[in-house]
Write a protein that holds these residues in place. Structure first.
Motif, PDB file in Angstrom:
ATOM      1  N   GLU A 177       0.834  -1.209   0.000  1.00 57.57           N
ATOM      2  CA  GLU A 177       0.000   0.000   0.000  1.00 57.57           C
ATOM      3  C   GLU A 177       0.867   1.256   0.000  1.00 57.57           C
ATOM      4  OE1 GLU A 177      -3.062   2.435  -0.425  1.00 57.57           O
ATOM      5  OE2 GLU A 177      -3.169   0.252  -0.573  1.00 57.57           O
ATOM      6  N   LYS A 186       2.309   1.716  -3.416  1.00 55.89           N
ATOM      7  CA  LYS A 186       1.280   2.203  -4.341  1.00 55.89           C
ATOM      8  C   LYS A 186       1.039   3.698  -4.153  1.00 55.89           C
ATOM      9  CE  LYS A 186      -1.362  -2.046  -5.039  1.00 55.89           C
ATOM     10  NZ  LYS A 186      -2.648  -2.727  -4.802  1.00 55.89           N
ATOM     11  N   GLN A 187       1.069   4.156  -2.904  1.00 51.56           N
ATOM     12  CA  GLN A 187       0.889   5.583  -2.643  1.00 51.56           C
ATOM     13  C   GLN A 187       2.024   6.399  -3.256  1.00 51.56           C
ATOM     14  OE1 GLN A 187       0.395   6.066   1.583  1.00 51.56           O
ATOM     15  NE2 GLN A 187      -1.591   5.051   1.602  1.00 51.56           N
ATOM     16  N   GLY A 201       1.591   6.482  -6.911  1.00 49.59           N
ATOM     17  CA  GLY A 201       0.512   7.408  -7.249  1.00 49.59           C
ATOM     18  C   GLY A 201       0.978   8.856  -7.277  1.00 49.59           C
TER      19      GLY A 201
END
Length: 83
Positions: A63, A66-67, A70
């Motif tokens: 996670e 992924k942040q 992003g």
């Protein structure tokens, strides 16, 4: 300028030592010496634009990554990955 942004991937020193020993097959003392020869982790974290903490669960690490991805996607970096 060599790079426009830096990402620090970090964990607790005890985890870092365990991973180092498992990866390189060295002693804990050798791993600790190598780690001490580096810039302190807290300083690396302070100097980085973004930090991925790998000390939690695998899902937490994914996670966090992924942040970070992003953030770079929004900036237009890594566009070849997000086609």
């Amino acid at each position: 300028m060599l790079c426009s942004s830096t990402v620090c991937v970090s964990c607790e020193e005890s985890d870092q030592v365990k991973r180092f020993v498992a990866r390189d097959g060295c002693t804990e003392d050798h791993a600790k010496q190598r780690i001490k020869a580096q810039m302190p982790l807290e300083k690396k974290r302070q100097l980085s634009d973004l930090v991925i903490d790998t000390g939690g669960s695998k899902d937490d690490c994914i996670e966090s990554a992924k942040q970070v991805a992003g953030v770079y996607k929004k900036k237009g970096f890594l566009s070849w990955i997000f086609r």
